[in-house]
Write a protein that holds these residues in place. Structure first.
Motif, PDB file in Angstrom:
ATOM      1  N   ASP A 137      -0.880  -5.434   8.541  1.00  0.00           N
ATOM      2  CA  ASP A 137      -0.289  -4.091   8.544  1.00  0.00           C
ATOM      3  C   ASP A 137       0.185  -3.697   7.149  1.00  0.00           C
ATOM      4  N   LYS A 138       0.726  -4.651   6.405  1.00  0.00           N
ATOM      5  CA  LYS A 138       1.193  -4.350   5.048  1.00  0.00           C
ATOM      6  C   LYS A 138       0.027  -3.941   4.149  1.00  0.00           C
ATOM      7  N   VAL A 139      -1.093  -4.659   4.267  1.00  0.00           N
ATOM      8  CA  VAL A 139      -2.284  -4.306   3.493  1.00  0.00           C
ATOM      9  C   VAL A 139      -2.775  -2.912   3.887  1.00  0.00           C
ATOM     10  N   ARG A 140      -2.861  -2.673   5.185  1.00  0.00           N
ATOM     11  CA  ARG A 140      -3.353  -1.387   5.684  1.00  0.00           C
ATOM     12  C   ARG A 140      -2.448  -0.244   5.236  1.00  0.00           C
ATOM     13  N   ASN A 141      -1.150  -0.448   5.306  1.00  0.00           N
ATOM     14  CA  ASN A 141      -0.209   0.603   4.908  1.00  0.00           C
ATOM     15  C   ASN A 141      -0.320   0.927   3.419  1.00  0.00           C
ATOM     16  N   MET A 142      -0.558  -0.094   2.589  1.00  0.00           N
ATOM     17  CA  MET A 142      -0.754   0.154   1.161  1.00  0.00           C
ATOM     18  C   MET A 142      -2.068   0.895   0.916  1.00  0.00           C
ATOM     19  N   LEU A 143      -3.118   0.477   1.610  1.00  0.00           N
ATOM     20  CA  LEU A 143      -4.423   1.106   1.413  1.00  0.00           C
ATOM     21  C   LEU A 143      -4.413   2.564   1.856  1.00  0.00           C
ATOM     22  N   GLU A 144      -3.599   2.887   2.860  1.00  0.00           N
ATOM     23  CA  GLU A 144      -3.518   4.257   3.375  1.00  0.00           C
ATOM     24  C   GLU A 144      -3.243   5.271   2.260  1.00  0.00           C
ATOM     25  N   LYS A 145      -2.495   4.850   1.244  1.00  0.00           N
ATOM     26  CA  LYS A 145      -2.015   5.792   0.228  1.00  0.00           C
ATOM     27  C   LYS A 145      -2.880   5.820  -1.025  1.00  0.00           C
ATOM     28  N   ILE A 146      -3.989   5.059  -1.025  1.00  0.00           N
ATOM     29  CA  ILE A 146      -4.826   5.008  -2.219  1.00  0.00           C
ATOM     30  C   ILE A 146      -5.466   6.359  -2.504  1.00  0.00           C
ATOM     31  N   LYS A 147      -5.542   6.742  -3.764  1.00  0.00           N
ATOM     32  CA  LYS A 147      -6.135   8.021  -4.183  1.00  0.00           C
ATOM     33  C   LYS A 147      -7.230   7.751  -5.210  1.00  0.00           C
TER      34      LYS A 147
END
Length: 242
Positions: A28-38
């Motif tokens: 979940d931590k990885v996914r949450n960080m990836l969510e915000k990638i631009k």
């Protein structure tokens, strides 16, 4: 504060192991960080601009009318625990149906639009097959268009659409984190599949627990066509300190 891609890398390093994610919470931590990638976090601002300038099929001002540019792969990192990479796809390009054996994959569409189709095997044990190349039953998981910004997706070794294909609608880029990464040494080959042309395969089957799976698709392994090309190109975004 470190670049965002560095923070994502640090999260991956702490959360992923040679056996995959250390826990669902870590994933979940990885996914949450990836969510915000631009796009700007990985040096793809100019590529993302192509989406805004694109005027539809046959009118691509940035490409050759007779020969679409090949898919590009930006390699960011690979170790025993995970790999990070970005596929940049021109309109109408296709990454054929392929699998991720024993792997968990978190993906994020960074810009653009694509069509995604994915399956999971109905039977999880390939050793049951007399011939590994024979057709195997699969169930459809996803058959949809995606347009950025949209949520990150996760596929698991046996669920979530482990076998998938992409077709670019516009210029687009998909950011992939694989844990563990492909490794022929450890039996994690990237195999390609297509619908079996055999006509007499059943449309529904009964699995071991007695459940009947309908609308089964039979997939067989094959070699992708010669015009399927992925060019590995240098990553030009912020440097990742490893």
């Amino acid at each position: 504060m470190p670049y965002y891609i560095q923070r994502l890398f640090n999260t991956c390093k702490a959360s992923l192991s040679p056996n995959g994610p250390v826990s669902e919470e870590a994933l979940d931590k990885v996914r949450n960080m990836l969510e915000k990638i631009k796009p700007s976090d990985v040096g793809l601002e100019q590529e993302a601009q192509l989406v805004r300038n694109w005027s539809g099929p046959g009118n691509d001002r940035n490409g050759n009318h007779n020969s679409l540019p090949a898919i590009k792969y930006l390699h960011l990192h690979e170790c025993d625990s995970f790999s990070i990479g970005i596929f940049c796809m021109p309109p109408s390009s296709i990454i054929p149906l392929h699998n991720h054996p024993g792997m968990t994959v978190v993906s994020k569409l960074v810009y653009g639009s694509m069509h995604v189709k994915s399956y999971d095997w109905v039977e999880h044990d390939p050793s049951e097959l007399d011939d590994p190349l024979q057709a195997r039953p699969a169930k459809l998981v996803k058959d949809t268009d995606m347009t950025a910004p949209c949520p990150a997706t996760t596929l698991y070794p046996t669920t979530g659409g482990n076998i998938h294909c992409f077709k670019a609608i516009t210029h687009c880029a998909i950011f992939d984190i694989l844990s563990p990464p492909y490794s022929p040494t450890h039996g994690r080959h990237c195999n390609y599949f297509r619908k079996s042309p055999t006509r007499d395969l059943p449309g529904e089957i009964e699995v071991m627990n007695g459940e009947v799976i309908s609308n089964v698709t039979w997939l067989e392994e094959y070699q992708p066509p010669d015009n399927f090309v992925i060019w590995k190109v240098p990553y030009r975004g912020p440097v990742i300190r490893k």
